[in-house]
Motif scaffolding. Sequence first.
Motif, PDB file in Angstrom:
ATOM      1  N   LEU A   3       0.944  -1.162  -0.114  1.00  0.00           N
ATOM      2  CA  LEU A   3      -0.024   0.157   0.223  1.00  0.00           C
ATOM      3  C   LEU A   3       0.963   1.372  -0.137  1.00  0.00           C
ATOM      4  O   LEU A   3       1.953   1.285   0.804  1.00  0.00           O
ATOM      5  CB  LEU A   3      -0.939   0.016   1.353  1.00  0.00           C
ATOM      6  CG  LEU A   3      -1.967  -1.100   1.316  1.00  0.00           C
ATOM      7  CD1 LEU A   3      -2.727  -0.751   2.576  1.00  0.00           C
ATOM      8  CD2 LEU A   3      -2.839  -1.162   0.018  1.00  0.00           C
ATOM      9  N   ARG A   4       0.365   2.152  -0.880  1.00  0.00           N
ATOM     10  CA  ARG A   4       1.290   3.320  -1.018  1.00  0.00           C
ATOM     11  C   ARG A   4       0.273   4.663  -1.040  1.00  0.00           C
ATOM     12  O   ARG A   4      -0.719   4.719  -1.610  1.00  0.00           O
ATOM     13  CB  ARG A   4       2.165   3.348  -2.321  1.00  0.00           C
ATOM     14  CG  ARG A   4       2.981   2.440  -2.562  1.00  0.00           C
ATOM     15  CD  ARG A   4       3.850   2.299  -3.619  1.00  0.00           C
ATOM     16  NE  ARG A   4       4.853   1.403  -3.778  1.00  0.00           N
ATOM     17  CZ  ARG A   4       5.775   1.464  -4.640  1.00  0.00           C
ATOM     18  NH1 ARG A   4       6.102   2.426  -5.565  1.00  0.00           N
ATOM     19  NH2 ARG A   4       6.714   0.122  -4.894  1.00  0.00           N
ATOM     20  N   GLU A   5       0.634   5.420   0.040  1.00  0.00           N
ATOM     21  CA  GLU A   5       0.009   6.657  -0.122  1.00  0.00           C
ATOM     22  C   GLU A   5      -0.081   7.640  -1.158  1.00  0.00           C
ATOM     23  O   GLU A   5       1.132   7.856  -1.788  1.00  0.00           O
ATOM     24  CB  GLU A   5       0.269   7.660   1.427  1.00  0.00           C
ATOM     25  CG  GLU A   5      -0.593   9.019   1.550  1.00  0.00           C
ATOM     26  CD  GLU A   5      -0.185   9.574   2.845  1.00  0.00           C
ATOM     27  OE1 GLU A   5      -0.705  10.662   3.015  1.00  0.00           O
ATOM     28  OE2 GLU A   5       0.867   9.110   3.413  1.00  0.00           O
TER      29      GLU A   5
END
Length: 199
Positions: A3-5
Amino acid sequence: LDLREIDGPFHVGVLAVQPVPLLHGTMPILGFRFGSLAYLTDASSIPEGAWPLLEGLDVLVLNALRHRPHPTHFSLSEAVAVAERLQPSVVLLDIDLPGGVDALSILDEIVERLPDTRVLVFTGFPSGDLVRRTMSRGAWGFVSKGTTAETLIGAIRRVVAVRSVAAAALTPCPYGSASSGPDTSARPTPPAWPSSDTP
């Protein structure tokens, strides 16, 4: 799963993606712009600072839940107002709306309020009569939900290029071939379509 912002523009392969800040009620969410197409769903408003990110669109994908106001989604009139401000080249109108919404009245409103925008009608229940009724009311094209992604993309490109389209479903349809309208930079009147009582 990694997961990446999302904190700014990014790429998916060679595709440049511009995040667009939106509001879902009071909750900040993101829409996305890919070139000249913007995908804005589950939104109830667009913050003032996000509007410049949406200038010069060819295609606008926008949610609209119902006629009555809703706390977390655009109403139909609010969605038309967004389209009116952005003036995209093409609006893809799903006429299979729930709750007894008269989508043809929405078509009429878009044609009246956005005279330079072309409407491409999207439906899961294609018929010759529906093609005639929508195109006689100012739609520029008609695409079945049973068609392929390639056909849908091709139909959008043709309408952006000011050509009319009646794109086939996966099943045979008497209105299954694309028909070309005038290829000009000015928006001409959509081609005439036979009336429902034509043999």
